[in-house]
Design an enzyme around this catalytic site. Structure first.
Site, PDB file in Angstrom:
ATOM      1  N   LYS A 160       6.067 -11.046  54.896  1.00 12.26           N
ATOM      2  CA  LYS A 160       6.802 -11.766  55.934  1.00 12.26           C
ATOM      3  C   LYS A 160       8.116 -12.360  55.408  1.00 12.26           C
ATOM      4  O   LYS A 160       9.097 -12.433  56.144  1.00 12.26           O
ATOM      5  CB  LYS A 160       5.931 -12.874  56.518  1.00 12.26           C
ATOM      6  N   GLU A 244       8.358 -22.299  58.495  1.00 10.30           N
ATOM      7  CA  GLU A 244       9.302 -22.149  59.587  1.00 10.30           C
ATOM      8  C   GLU A 244       9.069 -23.168  60.671  1.00 10.30           C
ATOM      9  O   GLU A 244       8.028 -23.829  60.713  1.00 10.30           O
ATOM     10  CB  GLU A 244       9.273 -20.712  60.136  1.00 10.30           C
ATOM     11  N   HIS A 279      -5.829 -16.110  68.041  1.00 10.57           N
ATOM     12  CA  HIS A 279      -4.568 -15.471  67.627  1.00 10.57           C
ATOM     13  C   HIS A 279      -4.579 -13.981  67.913  1.00 10.57           C
ATOM     14  O   HIS A 279      -3.826 -13.230  67.296  1.00 10.57           O
ATOM     15  CB  HIS A 279      -4.299 -15.664  66.126  1.00 10.57           C
ATOM     16  N   GLU A 319       7.812  -7.743  66.788  1.00  4.36           N
ATOM     17  CA  GLU A 319       7.279  -8.896  67.519  1.00  4.36           C
ATOM     18  C   GLU A 319       8.274 -10.041  67.463  1.00  4.36           C
ATOM     19  O   GLU A 319       8.782 -10.377  66.397  1.00  4.36           O
ATOM     20  CB  GLU A 319       5.952  -9.360  66.897  1.00  4.36           C
ATOM     21  N   GLU A 333       7.531 -10.636  63.265  1.00  2.00           N
ATOM     22  CA  GLU A 333       7.124  -9.648  62.265  1.00  2.00           C
ATOM     23  C   GLU A 333       7.241  -8.265  62.891  1.00  2.00           C
ATOM     24  O   GLU A 333       7.440  -8.113  64.082  1.00  2.00           O
ATOM     25  CB  GLU A 333       5.705  -9.904  61.760  1.00  2.00           C
ATOM     26  N   ASN A 335       5.230  -4.600  63.178  1.00  2.00           N
ATOM     27  CA  ASN A 335       4.016  -3.831  62.938  1.00  2.00           C
ATOM     28  C   ASN A 335       4.405  -2.370  62.824  1.00  2.00           C
ATOM     29  O   ASN A 335       4.935  -1.774  63.769  1.00  2.00           O
ATOM     30  CB  ASN A 335       3.012  -4.047  64.062  1.00  2.00           C
ATOM     31  N   ARG A 337       3.322   0.664  62.993  1.00  2.00           N
ATOM     32  CA  ARG A 337       2.298   1.616  63.448  1.00  2.00           C
ATOM     33  C   ARG A 337       2.302   1.644  64.968  1.00  2.00           C
ATOM     34  O   ARG A 337       3.011   0.863  65.609  1.00  2.00           O
ATOM     35  CB  ARG A 337       0.933   1.142  62.978  1.00  2.00           C
TER      36      ARG A 337
HETATM   37  P1  ADP Z   1      -0.057 -12.529  61.998  1.00  2.00           P
HETATM   38  O1  ADP Z   1       0.478 -11.635  60.936  1.00  2.00           O
HETATM   39  O2  ADP Z   1      -1.253 -13.318  61.544  1.00  2.00           O
HETATM   40  O3  ADP Z   1      -0.209 -11.814  63.301  1.00  2.00           O
HETATM   41  P2  ADP Z   1       2.317 -13.766  63.140  1.00  2.00           P
HETATM   42  O4  ADP Z   1       3.452 -14.215  62.342  1.00  2.00           O
HETATM   43  O5  ADP Z   1       2.496 -12.499  63.917  1.00  2.00           O
HETATM   44  O6  ADP Z   1       1.051 -13.662  62.193  1.00  2.00           O
HETATM   45  O7  ADP Z   1       1.863 -14.927  64.139  1.00  2.00           O
HETATM   46  C1  ADP Z   1       0.668 -14.877  64.877  1.00  2.00           C
HETATM   47  C2  ADP Z   1       0.743 -15.781  66.100  1.00  2.00           C
HETATM   48  O8  ADP Z   1       1.008 -17.141  65.703  1.00  2.00           O
HETATM   49  C3  ADP Z   1       1.854 -15.448  67.072  1.00  2.00           C
HETATM   50  O9  ADP Z   1       1.472 -14.468  68.019  1.00  2.00           O
HETATM   51  C4  ADP Z   1       2.124 -16.782  67.720  1.00  2.00           C
HETATM   52  O10 ADP Z   1       1.166 -17.019  68.734  1.00  2.00           O
HETATM   53  C5  ADP Z   1       1.888 -17.785  66.610  1.00  2.00           C
HETATM   54  N1  ADP Z   1       3.141 -18.135  65.882  1.00  2.00           N
HETATM   55  C6  ADP Z   1       3.714 -17.456  64.868  1.00  2.00           C
HETATM   56  N2  ADP Z   1       4.862 -18.051  64.448  1.00  2.00           N
HETATM   57  C7  ADP Z   1       5.017 -19.147  65.205  1.00  2.00           C
HETATM   58  C8  ADP Z   1       5.983 -20.194  65.257  1.00  2.00           C
HETATM   59  N3  ADP Z   1       7.026 -20.233  64.438  1.00  2.00           N
HETATM   60  N4  ADP Z   1       5.807 -21.173  66.174  1.00  2.00           N
HETATM   61  C9  ADP Z   1       4.748 -21.160  66.997  1.00  2.00           C
HETATM   62  N5  ADP Z   1       3.810 -20.223  67.002  1.00  2.00           N
HETATM   63  C10 ADP Z   1       3.922 -19.218  66.122  1.00  2.00           C
HETATM   64 MG    MG Z   2       1.391 -10.746  64.475  1.00  2.00          MG
END
Ligand code: ADP
Ligand code: MG
Ligand code: ADP
Length: 742
Positions: A160, A244, A279, A319, A333, A335, A337
């Protein structure tokens, strides 16, 4: 592949009628999605692919391969010997025992299978090895085409921090934060202060929500950091984190992108996946509600820039997190795939993304350029999971005694890797099926979604269908008022309420449902008698004659949706009249007169006339764990009952709701306050407690792992651990008593 091969002939034979049907549909009405035009099937360079996956995605990839005349090779574990994906493939290779680590994650066994079957390419599906840069590299070394991006892109996007640094450099907005190499506590603390609370700590190697902590103030920071690092180290073998800004009211909007080997990248618009639990997404839609075409254009371009920055190829998803307060979007992030929810994009663009993957892997240029990609209507996907909604959406396992999805059409797709009689095992993902619908606009699609969920019949294990139905009916969801806290925010509306006072709480519709079930069972058992076999529930000849009528009491135990509450006993008197009619009476239930019958013998469908109204219903009976189960679907309702051991109760006692129905009651009740019970089936991966040690209420006793999730089982009360015979590595089933706290 030769012209005469089966798959090729299949395409030739099937293409014409489908094409005509598609044309007729389009001519008759505009209310069909832009479905794939099968008359335009052009052959591809790749002749044979191996699908390194299982379940619905393996089946879905094979469908497109077969459409293109590409031969398919499935791989399978011991648990999947008889699985649908094995059956659907042209060839199948056994790759190891049930645990994924020994089979679907066994890269060398999979590559060997591809070499032995002479598959030119491997489609990784999603999950398993789909985002393993080493696997992509191994394929390349062995001269096999990996149907995904180059391994360098997978690796970069898997971290990330690296991903965010690259994205910032490419001008893609990222959430304000720190994603540097320096991991000293002081620096991280200073960065958090600079960003401003609340902040989110994330594991750089994270996934599935692990290693993530929200920090609301400076004083909480160091403790949260330590715990995020511990979790990340345990899960990913790496404790590095990034920090963040925590977006307080976000939407999850992602963009489907596609690249080819010639440097072209396009996007196929966005999907909204804000409705999540644990999540993880459960309902996705395209396009995202309430966004302007200007926003779509900007976010789409940002996604294309992101993909170009990493030299992307094949299908990918970028995303974004969208701040609903400011309207700003940030890269979250990528994905690398095909995504579970890709069908909603296919429904609104009329494209087959797996076909795009196969063509691009063969070296073709992208089938369409950006300005040729259209958006038409609206699509929803609902993920049907084997899960225990009232227990906090915990995964469930079991046998699909009955599986009857709604009828598929040009506007309804059901993606599934299982069928009636198949098992949902603890080894893999608990998703049973994906229901994908299309409508001319969002409200038409939502009506269709609800209707199809109503028609989706599954029995044998708990599912989230009832929950999804309530969600699809919710006013805020209908208004498109979604964010990632949706389920939490509307919990009281969405989750079934546990009953307080059993008897009074039995809804009238449940009593009527039980009466209908009793009548339907009576018609079936009368027929099975005629055919010389015994009825299912009427396993006694007992009855008594009253003016040539037969009358008998049938006992049901109602299984309320709200989970771990005692079963509620119901008693019904069914009187079989002289004219083949039935009268059903019960406690707090007025007499109902029912005639009618099964639509066909062996069918689950019934047509009954109830007090002069004619209705259709479906009824399924099955035995499981020594208990008889009755499931009834009627209108929008799904009633579930069990049948206690037959009691030949010829008394006039219909207020039998206070009767104890023995074993099953106990099964469904928490035995003693100190019993530590497995809330789901799974494997014990960590054990904290030992006999004789003292624990406080809420202390972790052990960690259970099933279907990609870990669940911490806590002490229900304070006391000493007794009777613990559990070992690490042991498999336990749902509701097992693990130990006692005395
Ligand atoms: P993972 O790799 O575990 O999927 P992500 O970075 O995609 O992690 O985040 C998963 C979820 O967490 C997101 O779909 C969102 O709901 C929440 N999230 C991620 N970053 C933030 C943020 N900066 N503020 C609020 N919610 C967040
Ligand atoms: Mg994710
Ligand atoms: P007959 O063959 O004379 O009609 P049966 O004893 O075979 O009499 O009963 C006919 C059917 O009526 C049974 O197969 C069963 O479906 C139904 N039936 C029998 N007893 C009862 C009862 N007590 N309550 C409801 N239905 C009954």
């Amino acid at each position: 592949m030769g012209r005469g091969s089966t798959a090729y002939r299949y395409v030739v034979l099937m293409a014409k009628p489908y094409w005509k049907w598609g044309q007729i549909c389009r001519a008759l009405s505009s209310s069909v999605p832009p479905i794939h035009k099968e008359d335009k099937v052009k052959r591809v360079g790749i002749k044979k692919i191996l699908i390194a996956n299982r379940g619905e995605i393996a089946c879905r990839v094979m469908r497109t391969a077969q459409k293109l005349g590409v031969q398919t090779v499935a791989v399978y574990s011991d648990a999947d010997r008889h699985a649908k994906h094995v059956h659907d493939a042209d060839e199948a290779v056994h790759i190891g025992p049930a645990p994924a680590s020994a089979s679907y994650l066994n890269a060398s066994a999979i590559v060997t299978a591809a070499l032995e079957t002479q598959a030119q390419a491997i489609h990784p599906g999603y999950g398993f090895l789909s985002e393993s840069s080493q696997f992509a590299e191994l394929c390349k070394q062995k001269g096999i085409i990996f149907m995904g991006p180059p391994s360098a892109a997978i690796q970069a996007m898997g971290d990330k921090s690296v991903a965010k640094t690259m994205m910032s450099a490419a001008g893609v907005p990222v959430v304000p934060g720190y994603h540097g190499e320096d991991q000293s506590v002081l620096l991280l603390q200073a960065e958090a202060n600079r960003i401003g609370y609340p902040v989110l700590i994330k594991a750089t190697q994270g996934g599935g929500g692990k290693g993530m902590r929200i920090v609301h103030s400076e004083s909480e920071f160091s403790e949260s950091l330590a715990s995020a690092q511990r979790e990340s180290q345990a899960a990913f073998g790496d404790s590095r984190v990034l920090i963040e800004k925590y977006v307080s009211q976000p939407r999850h909007i992602e963009v489907q992108i596609f690249g080819d080997k010639h440097g072209n990248v396009v996007h196929l618009n966005e999907r909204d996946c804000s409705v999540q639990r644990r999540h993880q997404k459960i309902i996705e839609e395209a396009p995202a509600p309430h966004i302007t075409s200007e926003f779509r254009q900007r976010i789409g371009q940002a996604a294309v820039n992101a993909a170009k920055a990493v030299g992307y190829e094949s299908a990918g998803t970028v995303e974004f997190i969208v701040d609903t307060l400011s309207g700003d979007f940030y890269f979250m992030e990528m994905n690398t795939r095909l995504q579970v929810e890709h069908p909603v994009t296919e429904m609104v663009t009329g494209q087959d993304l797996v076909e795009w993957q196969i063509r691009v892997a063969s070296g073709e240029v992208l089938p369409l350029q950006q300005d040729q990609i259209k958006l038409s209507g609206h699509s929803f996907e609902a993920r049907i999971y084997a899960e225990n909604v009232p227990k906090g959406f915990l995964p469930a396992a079991g046998l699909l005694h009955h599986y009857h999805p709604p009828a598929i059409s040009s506007t309804v797709r059901v993606e599934s890797g299982v069928g009636k009689g198949d098992a949902v095992s603890v080894f893999y993902d608990p998703m049973i099926a994906k229901l994908v619908v299309w409508g001319q606009d969002r409200s038409a699609a939502l009506i269709k979604l609800h209707d199809c969920l109503t028609k989706f019949q599954i029995s044998g294990l708990p599912t989230n269908i009832g929950f999804l139905k309530t969600l699809a009916n919710h006013h805020a969801f209908a208004a498109g008022d979604v964010d990632t806290h949706f389920i939490e925010r509307f919990k009281p509306d969405l989750l079934p309420v546990p009953l307080v006072k059993q008897d009074d709480a039995v809804p009238q519709e449940t009593r009527v449902g039980a009466a209908l079930a009793a009548a339907a069972i009576s018609t079936t058992s009368s027929r099975s008698k005629e055919m010389g076999s015994k009825g299912f529930i009427w396993n006694s000849e007992l009855g008594f004659r009253l003016n040539h009528e037969y009358s008998r009491i049938l006992h049901f135990d109602w299984k309320p949706e709200a989970g771990d509450v005692p079963l509620v006993p119901l008693a019904l008197r069914v009187t079989h009249g002289k004219l083949g009619d039935y009268t059903v009476e019960g406690h707090k239930l007025e007499k109902i007169c029912i005639t009618g019958k099964q639509v066909e013998s062996d069918s689950h469908e019934y047509r009954l006339h109830v007090n002069n109204k004619s209705i259709s219903l479906s009824l399924v009976q099955f035995h499981q764990g020594g208990v008889s189960h009755v499931d009834l679907w009627e209108g929008e309702r799904h009633h579930q009952f069990t049948v206690p051991m037959p009691q030949f109760d010829t008394s006039d006692e219909l207020s039998g709701e206070h009767r104890s129905s023995g074993g099953q009651h106990e099964r469904n009740q928490v035995q003693t306050p100190g019993a530590v019970i497995a809330p789901m089936a799974g494997r014990v991966v960590k054990l904290f407690a030992d006999n004789g040690i003292k624990v406080k209420k809420g202390d972790a006793i052990l960690v259970l792992e099933a279907m990609k999730m870990e669940h911490v089982v806590q002490a229900p009360v304070e006391g000493w651990v007794r009777g613990c015979k559990i070992e690490v590595g042991q498999q336990v089933s749902d509701n097992t008593i693990l130990c006692h706290i005395e």
